[in-house]
Design a protein around this motif. Sequence first.
Motif, mmCIF file in Angstrom:
data_model
loop_
_atom_site.group_PDB
_atom_site.id
_atom_site.type_symbol
_atom_site.label_atom_id
_atom_site.label_comp_id
_atom_site.label_asym_id
_atom_site.label_seq_id
_atom_site.Cartn_x
_atom_site.Cartn_y
_atom_site.Cartn_z
ATOM 1 N N PHE A 42 0.816 -1.224 0.000
ATOM 2 C CA PHE A 42 0.000 0.000 0.000
ATOM 3 C C PHE A 42 0.848 1.272 0.000
ATOM 4 N N TYR A 43 2.174 1.144 -0.099
ATOM 5 C CA TYR A 43 3.042 2.312 0.037
ATOM 6 C C TYR A 43 3.345 3.008 -1.283
ATOM 7 N N GLY A 44 2.720 2.600 -2.380
ATOM 8 C CA GLY A 44 2.986 3.257 -3.654
ATOM 9 C C GLY A 44 2.336 4.626 -3.734
ATOM 10 N N GLY A 47 -3.267 8.298 -5.850
ATOM 11 C CA GLY A 47 -4.235 9.268 -5.379
ATOM 12 C C GLY A 47 -5.280 8.606 -4.495
ATOM 13 N N ASP A 48 -6.169 9.400 -3.979
ATOM 14 C CA ASP A 48 -7.177 8.859 -3.060
ATOM 15 C C ASP A 48 -8.122 7.896 -3.773
ATOM 16 N N LEU A 49 -8.574 8.242 -4.984
ATOM 17 C CA LEU A 49 -9.492 7.376 -5.712
ATOM 18 C C LEU A 49 -8.806 6.074 -6.110
ATOM 19 N N GLU A 50 -7.588 6.176 -6.615
ATOM 20 C CA GLU A 50 -6.854 4.975 -7.016
ATOM 21 C C GLU A 50 -6.514 4.112 -5.808
ATOM 22 N N LYS A 51 -6.228 4.751 -4.693
ATOM 23 C CA LYS A 51 -5.923 4.004 -3.476
ATOM 24 C C LYS A 51 -7.147 3.231 -2.989
ATOM 25 N N ASN A 52 -8.310 3.846 -3.032
ATOM 26 C CA ASN A 52 -9.533 3.161 -2.605
ATOM 27 C C ASN A 52 -9.861 1.978 -3.514
ATOM 28 N N ASN A 53 -9.693 2.173 -4.832
ATOM 29 C CA ASN A 53 -9.977 1.089 -5.769
ATOM 30 C C ASN A 53 -9.004 -0.075 -5.591
ATOM 31 N N PHE A 54 -7.743 0.247 -5.402
ATOM 32 C CA PHE A 54 -6.743 -0.820 -5.217
ATOM 33 C C PHE A 54 -6.997 -1.590 -3.906
ATOM 34 N N THR A 55 -7.350 -0.894 -2.859
ATOM 35 C CA THR A 55 -7.623 -1.561 -1.578
ATOM 36 C C THR A 55 -8.841 -2.461 -1.684
ATOM 37 N N TYR A 83 -7.208 -10.366 7.307
ATOM 38 C CA TYR A 83 -7.038 -9.565 8.532
ATOM 39 C C TYR A 83 -5.858 -8.604 8.401
ATOM 40 N N GLY A 84 -4.751 -9.091 7.838
ATOM 41 C CA GLY A 84 -3.578 -8.233 7.665
ATOM 42 C C GLY A 84 -3.808 -7.113 6.668
ATOM 43 N N LEU A 85 -4.477 -7.407 5.544
ATOM 44 C CA LEU A 85 -4.730 -6.376 4.543
ATOM 45 C C LEU A 85 -5.696 -5.319 5.062
ATOM 46 N N TYR A 86 -6.692 -5.731 5.827
ATOM 47 C CA TYR A 86 -7.669 -4.762 6.330
ATOM 48 C C TYR A 86 -7.027 -3.770 7.301
ATOM 49 N N HIS A 87 -6.152 -4.244 8.176
ATOM 50 C CA HIS A 87 -5.560 -3.367 9.194
ATOM 51 C C HIS A 87 -4.319 -2.627 8.700
ATOM 52 N N SER A 88 -3.762 -3.021 7.563
ATOM 53 C CA SER A 88 -2.580 -2.317 7.046
ATOM 54 C C SER A 88 -2.921 -1.348 5.912
ATOM 55 N N GLN A 89 -4.169 -1.236 5.516
ATOM 56 C CA GLN A 89 -4.551 -0.306 4.462
ATOM 57 C C GLN A 89 -4.419 1.133 4.943
ATOM 58 N N LEU A 90 -4.254 2.036 3.992
ATOM 59 C CA LEU A 90 -4.022 3.446 4.304
ATOM 60 C C LEU A 90 -5.246 4.315 4.031
ATOM 61 N N CYS A 91 -6.361 3.725 3.671
ATOM 62 C CA CYS A 91 -7.567 4.494 3.363
ATOM 63 C C CYS A 91 -8.239 4.968 4.640
ATOM 64 N N GLN A 92 -8.757 6.169 4.586
ATOM 65 C CA GLN A 92 -9.518 6.760 5.694
ATOM 66 C C GLN A 92 -10.806 7.352 5.142
ATOM 67 N N PRO A 93 -11.975 6.813 5.492
ATOM 68 C CA PRO A 93 -12.190 5.642 6.351
ATOM 69 C C PRO A 93 -11.802 4.341 5.652
ATOM 70 N N LYS A 94 -11.656 3.271 6.415
ATOM 71 C CA LYS A 94 -11.179 2.013 5.879
ATOM 72 C C LYS A 94 -12.208 1.402 4.935
#
Length: 370
Positions: A42-44, A47-55, A83-94
């Motif tokens: 998730f460290y790439g 943008g916010d929209l691309e980050k949400n889609n990737f997550t 469990y690991g992917l859900y808690h390590s994502q950078l989206c707010q809100p998750k």
Amino acid sequence: MAFTTGLKSDCETLLCRFQKTDSVRYEEFAALWREMNFSSIFYGKMGDLEKNNFTQEALTLACQYILPPYSFQIRVGGLYLLYGLYHSQLCQPKQKIRIALKDWDDLISFQQDLLHAHHYDAAFIFRKLRAVKAFHYTAMPKLLYYRTKKKIGQEAVKEEFREKPNNINEVLSTDVLEEVMNIHEHYQQMKCLISADRTQPDKALSLIKEEFVINLKNIALEHQQWWMNKTRPHLKMEKESESEASKDREEGTSFESEGSERARRLAQIKSKSYTHLAQASKSRRHRQVKMDSSESGSDREGVKKGRGRGRKRSKTCDVKTRKDLLSSRGNKVITKETSIGRPSMPVITEEEDSSSGEGTSSPEKKRARH
């Protein structure tokens, strides 16, 4: 999306390494997660929209590993991955995990299997995801858009992750074994009919072993039991607990027989002791009340007589009694009523004593003058 192809290969690599450990413990998976530094996906720069889609795509990809037809170990690994992917994502809100209504029953049965097999770490992970409201309950596993195909294509399942089918149980089912037993019994009856001795077939007609069908049935049942213990170990543990409980009951019956005899003897002793109790308590109480009433009446008569004598003596009091009364100054005189239910007399102080002494001396002086 194009970058989910590399993400799928990374997830399969992590699950392959977890499968080689031959364990379902969370410690083993966490060590592999930290070794591969899997949270860095998730460290790439996005943008916010691309980050949400990737997550959302990553969570959807990981969610398919916790559903059939994957094996039990892969499903546990997929739960840890989710469990690991859900808690390590950078989206707010998750971003939440989409769970279709048709898949929820499989997850509930999977949770029950975890609890019965005593895999409490995996059961805790699943309960933790439900507690933080990580699941988004939907009608379809993927989001549908206008003018899109209704039929959703199923992704190919890796054969290494697929649960191996039990071909022997499919061929030799219980119905098939019963049918084979019936055919073998009819075959034995037909041989008896064409033989000279109708009670048993001739040796020339025995082309197969007589115990062939029985041995085949026993081997098939043993294999079914072994497969059941391997795929669902909680059933094996339940049977072992039931057998131990039956042994404990058998051992407890001997102790209960001895204890029942001892308890019966103690009950007899107690019943005998309680039957020989004295039954004259009421009469004794009645006598005691009568004695108390008689004593109280005599006390009252004595008090009345004492009062009459005190009045007569107060008139004929001489000088010696006055001296004794005067010498007893400074002491406290306490008088009590002996009658039942009457309060005690008050305490006479020195001032009251002196006043009473003076009051009694005045009529005597008048008599002495006369």
